[in-house]
Design a protein around this motif. Structure first.
Motif, PDB file in Angstrom:
ATOM      1  N   ALA A  71       0.829  -1.207   0.000  1.00  0.00           N
ATOM      2  CA  ALA A  71       0.000   0.000   0.000  1.00  0.00           C
ATOM      3  C   ALA A  71       0.863   1.257   0.000  1.00  0.00           C
ATOM      4  O   ALA A  71       0.600   2.210  -0.741  1.00  0.00           O
TER       5      ALA A  71
ATOM      6  N   ARG B 230       2.560   1.834  -3.400  1.00  0.00           N
ATOM      7  CA  ARG B 230       1.642   2.397  -4.397  1.00  0.00           C
ATOM      8  C   ARG B 230       1.365   3.858  -4.115  1.00  0.00           C
ATOM      9  O   ARG B 230       1.325   4.694  -5.031  1.00  0.00           O
ATOM     10  N   LEU B 231       1.166   4.178  -2.847  1.00  0.00           N
ATOM     11  CA  LEU B 231       0.884   5.557  -2.467  1.00  0.00           C
ATOM     12  C   LEU B 231       2.053   6.476  -2.788  1.00  0.00           C
ATOM     13  O   LEU B 231       1.850   7.610  -3.235  1.00  0.00           O
ATOM     14  N   ASN B 232       3.279   6.000  -2.597  1.00  0.00           N
ATOM     15  CA  ASN B 232       4.456   6.806  -2.935  1.00  0.00           C
ATOM     16  C   ASN B 232       4.466   7.171  -4.410  1.00  0.00           C
ATOM     17  O   ASN B 232       4.747   8.316  -4.788  1.00  0.00           O
TER      18      ASN B 232
ATOM     19  N   ARG C  48       1.482   9.620  -5.227  1.00  0.00           N
ATOM     20  CA  ARG C  48       1.762  10.973  -4.727  1.00  0.00           C
ATOM     21  C   ARG C  48       2.794  11.673  -5.602  1.00  0.00           C
ATOM     22  O   ARG C  48       2.704  12.873  -5.840  1.00  0.00           O
TER      23      ARG C  48
ATOM     24  N   GLY D 263      -4.753  -0.649  -3.603  1.00  0.00           N
ATOM     25  CA  GLY D 263      -5.164   0.743  -3.723  1.00  0.00           C
ATOM     26  C   GLY D 263      -6.661   0.879  -3.941  1.00  0.00           C
ATOM     27  O   GLY D 263      -7.302   1.789  -3.406  1.00  0.00           O
TER      28      GLY D 263
ATOM     29  N   CYS E 243      -8.142   0.549  -0.518  1.00  0.00           N
ATOM     30  CA  CYS E 243      -7.818   1.635   0.409  1.00  0.00           C
ATOM     31  C   CYS E 243      -8.504   2.948   0.062  1.00  0.00           C
ATOM     32  O   CYS E 243      -8.730   3.780   0.951  1.00  0.00           O
ATOM     33  N   PHE E 244      -8.830   3.156  -1.208  1.00  0.00           N
ATOM     34  CA  PHE E 244      -9.382   4.447  -1.620  1.00  0.00           C
ATOM     35  C   PHE E 244     -10.851   4.358  -2.036  1.00  0.00           C
ATOM     36  O   PHE E 244     -11.328   5.199  -2.797  1.00  0.00           O
TER      37      PHE E 244
ATOM     38  N   ARG F 283     -11.770  10.291  -2.358  1.00  0.00           N
ATOM     39  CA  ARG F 283     -10.638   9.358  -2.449  1.00  0.00           C
ATOM     40  C   ARG F 283     -10.686   8.526  -3.717  1.00  0.00           C
ATOM     41  O   ARG F 283      -9.655   8.277  -4.348  1.00  0.00           O
TER      42      ARG F 283
ATOM     43  N   PHE G 241      -7.795   8.583  -6.608  1.00  0.00           N
ATOM     44  CA  PHE G 241      -7.155   7.335  -7.012  1.00  0.00           C
ATOM     45  C   PHE G 241      -7.305   7.100  -8.510  1.00  0.00           C
ATOM     46  O   PHE G 241      -6.341   6.739  -9.199  1.00  0.00           O
TER      47      PHE G 241
END
Length: 202
Positions: free
Chosen positions: A60, A63-65, A68, A106, A109-110, A116, A120
């Motif tokens: 997670a 993927r977020l890195n 962003r 992802g 999570c979103f 969100r 995403f």
């Protein structure tokens, strides 16, 4: 504690460590073929693997890195494709299996709020477009087949077919194709697929 994604993947042997806590996912994958790196996918099938909560978090965060970073690049008006591969490698997402796992995580999570989900989808769309532009021709064809449900689901329209059809050639958004002339947009546009109108709307 384990999370499980189920799908139909053949020739995969998954081995995981239940108690180990590592910075990188401890899922080990053995395949009959050498694992490819940087292969484009349409994310139409969820990987069939098991992993623990620590690995879930690692996927997670990776993927977020990346997402962003894409958001930052887009906000600054900078191109994504130029440095994308190095960012994927830094987050261990240049490996197709890791990329697919983190993508579906992802989605989970979103999914809580509209905001969100919208963020995403926008960043994932930008990621996919950047990878598509730099993908090999055969990888693009594979994605076309995945999105269209296979080679026989929709009729493929080639450049030659368009040139032979006056009702298609030079009708927006299709450019004016000519014999023995290669346009700059051909690699990005071709091939076309004939899709039923009601399916386009959905």
């Amino acid at each position: 504690f384990f999370f499980c994604f189920s799908s139909a993947h053949r020739n995969l042997l998954i081995m995981i460590s239940i108690s180990s806590r590592t910075n990188q996912p401890s899922v080990q994958v053995k395949t009959k073929k050498k694992q490819k790196v940087g292969v484009l996918t349409a994310y139409n099938k969820c990987p069939d693997i098991e992993f623990n909560i620590d690995e879930f978090e690692t996927y997670a965060i990776s993927r977020l890195n990346v997402l962003r970073w894409i958001e930052k690049q887009t906000g600054l008006g900078r191109p994504i494709a130029d440095s994308l591969q190095s960012i994927l490698i830094a987050n261990n997402l240049h490996i197709p299996l890791n990329d697919e796992i983190s993508h579906f995580i992802g989605r989970l999570c979103f999914c809580q709020t509209i905001e969100r989900r919208r963020w995403f989808l926008q960043t994932e769309k930008a990621l996919f477009e950047a990878r598509y532009k730099t993908a090999q021709a055969h990888d693009k064809t594979t994605v076309h087949q995945q999105l269209c449900g296979g080679t026989s689901s929709y009729e493929l329209i080639t450049k030659q077919m368009i040139m032979n059809d006056e009702d298609l050639n030079n009708k927006r958004p299709i450019p004016h194709f000519k014999k023995d002339v290669t346009l700059n947009v051909e690699d990005a546009m071709l091939p076309f697929y004939k899709v039923p109108f009601e399916e386009v709307l959905t």
